[in-house]
Scaffold this motif. Sequence first.
Motif, PDB file in Angstrom:
ATOM      1  N   VAL A  20       0.840  -1.203   0.000  1.00  0.00           N
ATOM      2  CA  VAL A  20       0.000   0.000   0.000  1.00  0.00           C
ATOM      3  C   VAL A  20       0.873   1.251   0.000  1.00  0.00           C
ATOM      4  N   GLU A  24       0.363   3.312  -3.302  1.00  0.00           N
ATOM      5  CA  GLU A  24      -0.740   4.257  -3.131  1.00  0.00           C
ATOM      6  C   GLU A  24      -0.411   5.455  -2.251  1.00  0.00           C
ATOM      7  N   LYS A 182      -4.562  -5.816  -3.796  1.00  0.00           N
ATOM      8  CA  LYS A 182      -5.956  -5.372  -3.698  1.00  0.00           C
ATOM      9  C   LYS A 182      -6.883  -6.550  -3.425  1.00  0.00           C
ATOM     10  N   SER A 271      -2.669   9.375  -0.379  1.00  0.00           N
ATOM     11  CA  SER A 271      -3.107   8.094   0.181  1.00  0.00           C
ATOM     12  C   SER A 271      -4.186   7.568  -0.743  1.00  0.00           C
ATOM     13  N   GLY A 272      -4.132   6.294  -1.068  1.00  0.00           N
ATOM     14  CA  GLY A 272      -5.090   5.766  -2.033  1.00  0.00           C
ATOM     15  C   GLY A 272      -4.972   6.463  -3.373  1.00  0.00           C
ATOM     16  N   GLN A 277      -6.958  12.958  -0.071  1.00  0.00           N
ATOM     17  CA  GLN A 277      -7.145  11.871   0.889  1.00  0.00           C
ATOM     18  C   GLN A 277      -5.888  11.676   1.736  1.00  0.00           C
ATOM     19  N   HIS A 307      -3.850   4.728   6.416  1.00  0.00           N
ATOM     20  CA  HIS A 307      -3.606   4.433   4.997  1.00  0.00           C
ATOM     21  C   HIS A 307      -4.247   3.097   4.597  1.00  0.00           C
ATOM     22  N   ASN A 310      -8.061   3.420   4.387  1.00  0.00           N
ATOM     23  CA  ASN A 310      -8.412   4.190   3.197  1.00  0.00           C
ATOM     24  C   ASN A 310      -8.343   3.302   1.951  1.00  0.00           C
ATOM     25  N   SER A 311      -7.246   2.571   1.809  1.00  0.00           N
ATOM     26  CA  SER A 311      -7.091   1.695   0.644  1.00  0.00           C
ATOM     27  C   SER A 311      -8.111   0.567   0.657  1.00  0.00           C
ATOM     28  N   LYS A 314     -11.420   1.877  -0.581  1.00  0.00           N
ATOM     29  CA  LYS A 314     -11.385   2.220  -2.008  1.00  0.00           C
ATOM     30  C   LYS A 314     -11.359   0.986  -2.906  1.00  0.00           C
ATOM     31  N   GLU A 319     -11.274   3.549  -7.695  1.00  0.00           N
ATOM     32  CA  GLU A 319     -10.279   4.620  -7.611  1.00  0.00           C
ATOM     33  C   GLU A 319     -10.938   5.997  -7.621  1.00  0.00           C
TER      34      GLU A 319
END
Length: 334
Positions: A20, A24, A182, A271-272, A277, A307, A310-311, A314, A319
């Motif tokens: 991540v 990202e 992911k 982030s992401g 973000q 982080h 957040n990922s 998403k 995205e």
Amino acid sequence: MPEKRPARRPAAPSTLLKEVLRREVLPAMGCTEPLAVAFCAASAASLLDDAPILKALITTDPGTYKNGLAVSLPNTGGRKGNLLAAALGLVIRRPGLGTGILRRVSPSDLEAAGKMIREGRVALRAVPARRGIYIECRLRSARGSSVCVVSGGHGNISLLEKNGRRIAAARTAGAGPAAAYKEILKKADFRLLFREAGNADAEDLAYIKRGILMNLKASRAGLGLKKVGYYIRDLMDKGYLKKDILSTAKLTASAATDARMSGAPVEVMSSGESGNQGVVAILVPYLVGRTFKVPERKILKSIALSHLVNSYIKVFTGELSPICGCAVAAGVGA
């Protein structure tokens, strides 16, 4: 859109947090979507050497089109939009600059990009049916043609073609392995995310701290622009808002986003793959931790969790989404 980072212990298996952070959580100057457009255009143009571009057609998903429609670009004197970002990418032709592609825009670059637009050599359109990040740049020059497609991420090149021939897969950034983390995120629960954050090593924490310093610097720059952050501070100074951690967090985060969305030449840690973000995911837990005198190491690990969350969110929202990523993803992480 990723900035190139040095390989981190290639012999050791990557953890979810490291993936991540590597993919990202990246420095970015300017709004992410027009940067991705410039990157895509530069990637296509770099295949045509120095040949002048006769025609360029850039196609985007509706989210990229909307996000870059009226946002100021860094180092352009306040000029705006995806069309100019694409033209600058065609002029600069240095995709290796990544998120820094607009870091050093010269007056001659601006003039050349503006001339291409005035002459009708650059066109931009959105395709409403596209979902997620999708940017396609098709170029024609006197010496040939090229195509670049960025999809699945702001800096993920899924297709490169020169004169109808596909470029070797090595030129694509992240097909396959990029999606693996992911899939892990999609199946994760919060026990895994907490464990990953708790196991952050010294290298991870140093990188996270770099993001704090970067975003604080952007916030200071934003306060000089007399936008949202400035007026929140003004309301606090006049006694209309209480001087507490809630107002301070709003002020600090708003000022940082003011700077980047106004095209100020300052970087933020994203982030992401989103700069705004990144501002929320990093600065809010940092400021809360400092206010309550939490040890720095624990603050840094809390930002690692921010982080990751957040990922994680998403992965499900995509995205780009019609809903605000700062509110539903980075805000939850913070």
